[in-house]
Design a protein around this motif. Sequence first.
Motif, mmCIF file in Angstrom:
data_model
loop_
_atom_site.group_PDB
_atom_site.id
_atom_site.type_symbol
_atom_site.label_atom_id
_atom_site.label_comp_id
_atom_site.label_asym_id
_atom_site.label_seq_id
_atom_site.Cartn_x
_atom_site.Cartn_y
_atom_site.Cartn_z
ATOM 1 N N GLY A 180 0.794 -1.226 0.000
ATOM 2 C CA GLY A 180 0.000 0.000 0.000
ATOM 3 C C GLY A 180 0.821 1.269 0.000
ATOM 4 O O GLY A 180 0.308 2.333 0.365
ATOM 5 N N GLU A 181 2.079 1.204 -0.396
ATOM 6 C CA GLU A 181 2.928 2.389 -0.410
ATOM 7 C C GLU A 181 3.490 2.603 -1.805
ATOM 8 O O GLU A 181 3.514 1.696 -2.648
ATOM 9 N N GLN A 225 -8.624 7.112 -0.585
ATOM 10 C CA GLN A 225 -7.620 6.274 0.082
ATOM 11 C C GLN A 225 -6.194 6.608 -0.376
ATOM 12 O O GLN A 225 -5.356 5.732 -0.575
ATOM 13 N N ASN A 280 0.714 6.803 0.684
ATOM 14 C CA ASN A 280 -0.027 5.569 0.954
ATOM 15 C C ASN A 280 -1.179 5.489 -0.039
ATOM 16 O O ASN A 280 -1.923 6.470 -0.228
ATOM 17 N N ALA A 314 -4.410 2.978 -1.348
ATOM 18 C CA ALA A 314 -5.264 1.794 -1.208
ATOM 19 C C ALA A 314 -6.390 1.901 -2.233
ATOM 20 O O ALA A 314 -6.519 2.912 -2.930
#
Length: 394
Positions: free
Chosen positions: A22-23, A51, A69, A71
Amino acid sequence: MAEIGFADLVEVYRNTRFTGAGEGILTIADEHVAGTIRTIEADEDLYDLTQISLVDPADPVVGTSVSINVAAPSHRLGVLAQDFDRLFLAPGAAFEEPLAYYVIDAGFARGDASPPGDLVRYRVLLGVIAVLRNAATYVGELQRELVFIGNEKIEVPIAFTTSDLPAFLIEQAERLRRIFDDPLHADEKTGLLADAVIEIAAGQRRQARFTHLITNLDRICDEVERGYRLFVSSFSYSKIRKEIETAKLEYIGKIHKTIVDIQGQLLGIPVATIVVASQLKRSEHCDAVFWTNSAVLLGAWIFVVLLGIAIKNQWHTLAVIGTEIDGQRERLSSDHAAVRDDFIDVFDDLEHRIGWHRKALIVVSVAALVGAILATMAFLLLTARGSAVCLISG
């Protein structure tokens, strides 16, 4: 809350080097990307929706790189998938291509040019699924499954990956499409397809049934074609006659509708003629009579133009109906050549009706045009010479 669309997120995704978990590292390529990040950072609701967030809060500067980040966003915006296999698992993707998505590994968003081969085969597969769905007894969209009930009940979960989409899928899918493109005996062909699915899928593990059907798509086509040939060969004369008579009534209704649809405009022709004839008066100067005559004449020509557009649309409709009738005639000749001569007069009558309606449309067009021309001549005769300067001077 500010407006952020999935297209804005795609620009962020394209400029991000995803590092996993997620990075990622985002390169602020331009002010648009920078503005998108600033907008999301300033609104907690937008973060919940997209997100996306900066690891170290700071003002994004064009030309720099920042850690973020990332998502999956809300499905209201679109789908972010690592690869096509995960895209295929998105809600609704078993039956329709998602409206908006971005695939990280392929760097591809819906709407991009030159779609990858996996996506091309997926789109072809959706056409196959649509045909199977039409033949299924029950469709579980949330469960992503098709249920066929015949001699036994067969549940077919729609589960597949890119490796389950062979190169020959495109050719076999086109073959299946051609079988069902012809609407003649559609219900019978759909029933034959359901029977073929039950026969081929029976004995397979539940989760493997769908991929087994795709692998054996040529066999499914063979079963449907063989069953349909058997059905046609046993087709009785009375059934053929009933179908032809039903089709005749439908086409007659469609042909007559071309006049009925513009009946209001046709009734307006004599009304408009009476109005023009009664309203035009002699005009000597740039007075109210001149402007009233001009308005009446303009209204007459507007009516003619609108009627012409309606007639042109109906002309095209008759052309489409004529094409359908020719297709029916050819199918009768190829599928039931032995009885072709018994029903050929039905198609001749339909073509005669189309010809008559086309002549009627031509007559109406000429009548409206002649009326408008006569109205123009009357306007010119009733208007004193030199009054045209009124239109220039206002």
